[in-house]
Write a protein that holds these residues in place. Structure first.
Motif, PDB file in Angstrom:
ATOM      1  N   ASN A  19       2.256   8.845  10.279  1.00  6.62           N
ATOM      2  CA  ASN A  19       1.188   8.467   9.356  1.00  6.62           C
ATOM      3  C   ASN A  19      -0.039   7.944  10.101  1.00  6.62           C
ATOM      4  O   ASN A  19       0.033   6.959  10.828  1.00  6.62           O
ATOM      5  CB  ASN A  19       1.681   7.411   8.365  1.00  6.62           C
ATOM      6  CG  ASN A  19       0.596   7.029   7.382  1.00  6.62           C
ATOM      7  OD1 ASN A  19      -0.262   7.835   7.036  1.00  6.62           O
ATOM      8  ND2 ASN A  19       0.635   5.788   6.918  1.00  6.62           N
ATOM      9  N   GLU A  20      -1.152   8.596   9.880  1.00  6.62           N
ATOM     10  CA  GLU A  20      -2.430   8.142  10.424  1.00  6.62           C
ATOM     11  C   GLU A  20      -3.408   7.813   9.307  1.00  6.62           C
ATOM     12  O   GLU A  20      -4.591   7.600   9.550  1.00  6.62           O
ATOM     13  CB  GLU A  20      -3.021   9.212  11.355  1.00  6.62           C
ATOM     14  CG  GLU A  20      -2.159   9.443  12.584  1.00  6.62           C
ATOM     15  CD  GLU A  20      -2.719  10.501  13.523  1.00  6.62           C
ATOM     16  OE1 GLU A  20      -3.783  11.080  13.209  1.00  6.62           O
ATOM     17  OE2 GLU A  20      -2.088  10.736  14.563  1.00  6.62           O
ATOM     18  N   SER A  21      -2.897   7.777   8.084  1.00  9.77           N
ATOM     19  CA  SER A  21      -3.731   7.527   6.917  1.00  9.77           C
ATOM     20  C   SER A  21      -3.297   6.233   6.239  1.00  9.77           C
ATOM     21  O   SER A  21      -2.806   5.318   6.886  1.00  9.77           O
ATOM     22  CB  SER A  21      -3.631   8.733   5.965  1.00  9.77           C
ATOM     23  OG  SER A  21      -4.519   8.588   4.888  1.00  9.77           O
ATOM     24  N   VAL A  22      -3.447   6.180   4.938  1.00  7.64           N
ATOM     25  CA  VAL A  22      -3.119   5.003   4.134  1.00  7.64           C
ATOM     26  C   VAL A  22      -1.608   4.766   4.131  1.00  7.64           C
ATOM     27  O   VAL A  22      -0.824   5.702   4.143  1.00  7.64           O
ATOM     28  CB  VAL A  22      -3.633   5.212   2.688  1.00  7.64           C
ATOM     29  CG1 VAL A  22      -3.188   4.097   1.769  1.00  7.64           C
ATOM     30  CG2 VAL A  22      -5.148   5.333   2.687  1.00  7.64           C
ATOM     31  N   GLY A  23      -1.214   3.504   4.112  1.00  5.15           N
ATOM     32  CA  GLY A  23       0.191   3.150   4.020  1.00  5.15           C
ATOM     33  C   GLY A  23       0.752   2.624   5.326  1.00  5.15           C
ATOM     34  O   GLY A  23       0.034   2.498   6.324  1.00  5.15           O
ATOM     35  N   PRO A  24       2.046   2.321   5.327  1.00  6.08           N
ATOM     36  CA  PRO A  24       2.678   1.757   6.528  1.00  6.08           C
ATOM     37  C   PRO A  24       2.816   2.794   7.636  1.00  6.08           C
ATOM     38  O   PRO A  24       2.844   3.997   7.369  1.00  6.08           O
ATOM     39  CB  PRO A  24       4.051   1.312   6.019  1.00  6.08           C
ATOM     40  CG  PRO A  24       4.327   2.229   4.873  1.00  6.08           C
ATOM     41  CD  PRO A  24       2.992   2.485   4.229  1.00  6.08           C
ATOM     42  N   PHE A  25       2.891   2.316   8.864  1.00  2.63           N
ATOM     43  CA  PHE A  25       3.116   3.194  10.006  1.00  2.63           C
ATOM     44  C   PHE A  25       3.999   2.475  11.008  1.00  2.63           C
ATOM     45  O   PHE A  25       4.023   1.250  11.066  1.00  2.63           O
ATOM     46  CB  PHE A  25       1.799   3.662  10.632  1.00  2.63           C
ATOM     47  CG  PHE A  25       0.881   2.556  11.063  1.00  2.63           C
ATOM     48  CD1 PHE A  25       0.857   2.128  12.382  1.00  2.63           C
ATOM     49  CD2 PHE A  25       0.032   1.938  10.156  1.00  2.63           C
ATOM     50  CE1 PHE A  25       0.006   1.106  12.799  1.00  2.63           C
ATOM     51  CE2 PHE A  25      -0.820   0.915  10.547  1.00  2.63           C
ATOM     52  CZ  PHE A  25      -0.833   0.502  11.876  1.00  2.63           C
ATOM     53  N   ALA A  26       4.760   3.262  11.777  1.00  2.00           N
ATOM     54  CA  ALA A  26       5.765   2.695  12.671  1.00  2.00           C
ATOM     55  C   ALA A  26       5.896   3.539  13.929  1.00  2.00           C
ATOM     56  O   ALA A  26       5.401   4.664  13.993  1.00  2.00           O
ATOM     57  CB  ALA A  26       7.113   2.615  11.950  1.00  2.00           C
ATOM     58  N   VAL A  52       0.844  -1.195   0.000  1.00  2.00           N
ATOM     59  CA  VAL A  52       0.000   0.000   0.000  1.00  2.00           C
ATOM     60  C   VAL A  52       0.879   1.245   0.000  1.00  2.00           C
ATOM     61  O   VAL A  52       1.759   1.382   0.848  1.00  2.00           O
ATOM     62  CB  VAL A  52      -0.917   0.035   1.249  1.00  2.00           C
ATOM     63  CG1 VAL A  52      -1.834   1.250   1.211  1.00  2.00           C
ATOM     64  CG2 VAL A  52      -1.729  -1.236   1.371  1.00  2.00           C
ATOM     65  N   MET A  53       0.639   2.138  -0.949  1.00  2.00           N
ATOM     66  CA  MET A  53       1.318   3.427  -0.978  1.00  2.00           C
ATOM     67  C   MET A  53       0.334   4.508  -0.529  1.00  2.00           C
ATOM     68  O   MET A  53      -0.868   4.307  -0.532  1.00  2.00           O
ATOM     69  CB  MET A  53       1.820   3.747  -2.389  1.00  2.00           C
ATOM     70  CG  MET A  53       2.933   2.850  -2.866  1.00  2.00           C
ATOM     71  SD  MET A  53       3.528   3.411  -4.473  1.00  2.00           S
ATOM     72  CE  MET A  53       4.606   2.047  -4.909  1.00  2.00           C
ATOM     73  N   ASN A  54       0.890   5.654  -0.167  1.00  2.00           N
ATOM     74  CA  ASN A  54       0.087   6.817   0.219  1.00  2.00           C
ATOM     75  C   ASN A  54       0.397   7.912  -0.793  1.00  2.00           C
ATOM     76  O   ASN A  54       1.492   8.458  -0.804  1.00  2.00           O
ATOM     77  CB  ASN A  54       0.445   7.261   1.636  1.00  2.00           C
ATOM     78  CG  ASN A  54      -0.336   8.473   2.088  1.00  2.00           C
ATOM     79  OD1 ASN A  54      -0.478   9.445   1.357  1.00  2.00           O
ATOM     80  ND2 ASN A  54      -0.822   8.428   3.310  1.00  2.00           N
ATOM     81  N   PHE A  55      -0.588   8.232  -1.644  1.00  2.00           N
ATOM     82  CA  PHE A  55      -0.372   9.162  -2.748  1.00  2.00           C
ATOM     83  C   PHE A  55      -0.643  10.619  -2.388  1.00  2.00           C
ATOM     84  O   PHE A  55      -0.854  11.448  -3.267  1.00  2.00           O
ATOM     85  CB  PHE A  55      -1.207   8.733  -3.960  1.00  2.00           C
ATOM     86  CG  PHE A  55      -0.723   7.444  -4.567  1.00  2.00           C
ATOM     87  CD1 PHE A  55       0.342   7.433  -5.451  1.00  2.00           C
ATOM     88  CD2 PHE A  55      -1.316   6.240  -4.223  1.00  2.00           C
ATOM     89  CE1 PHE A  55       0.806   6.246  -5.995  1.00  2.00           C
ATOM     90  CE2 PHE A  55      -0.864   5.040  -4.764  1.00  2.00           C
ATOM     91  CZ  PHE A  55       0.204   5.051  -5.655  1.00  2.00           C
TER      92      PHE A  55
END
Length: 166
Positions: free
Chosen positions: A85-92, A51-54
């Motif tokens: 990141n709280e949206s689409v894509g990876p989070f850490a 999943v990417m965040n565009f």
């Protein structure tokens, strides 16, 4: 609607093993433009989440060399994206060496707190961490062989995808 999905750590490590000493032709090689390390780390993360965040400027994506987010190839930008990141894509989350798992990211830094490299965790044996990287290509290199003043440890918790667009 956002749905959390697991991070496939084995897929990230498989990708790292395949491409540690080569360059995937689907991505530009940034070795001559400041280094390919974070580009490679992003490719590994993408292999593990798909999943990417565009989001322009502040997202995390790669379409081509001229159409990518700063977080895809920049050490600080990747850190900022993953940890906020709280949206689409990876989070850490930033954590300790003891919390590292396969597919996580480690960023070496200098004594002034400037972080300059991105490494992918590909092995942990008896508490010793082994990494893969580009720019200074490596696979299963001991983390303690890097002459960094400090390290930043990023534990990837998962990813989010937009199920409304699936």
């Amino acid at each position: 609607m956002l749905t959390e999905i697991p991070y496939d750590r084995r897929a990230a490590v498989r990708y790292a093993r395949r491409w540690a000493y080569r360059r995937n032709p689907n991505y530009y090689n940034f070795d001559d433009l400041g280094g390919d390390c974070t580009n490679f780390a992003s490719q590994c993360i993408y292999a593990g989440c798909g999943v990417m965040n565009f989001t322009p400027t502040f997202g995390w994506y790669y379409i081509d060399v001229n159409n990518r987010a700063p977080a895809w190839t920049g050490v600080e930008f990747l850190y900022n994206f993953l940890t906020s990141n709280e949206s689409v894509g990876p989070f850490a989350v930033e954590t300790t060496p003891e919390e590292m798992e396969l597919g996580d990211i480690i960023q070496p830094g200098d004594s002034t707190g400037d972080f300059y490299h991105s490494l992918v965790v590909v092995g942990i044996r008896r508490g010793r961490i082994y990494v893969a990287a580009h720019s200074y290509d490596a696979y299963y290199r001991p983390l303690d062989s890097y002459p960094a003043a400090t390290f930043r440890y990023l534990h990837i918790l998962g990813a989010r995808k937009d199920t409304a667009q699936s």
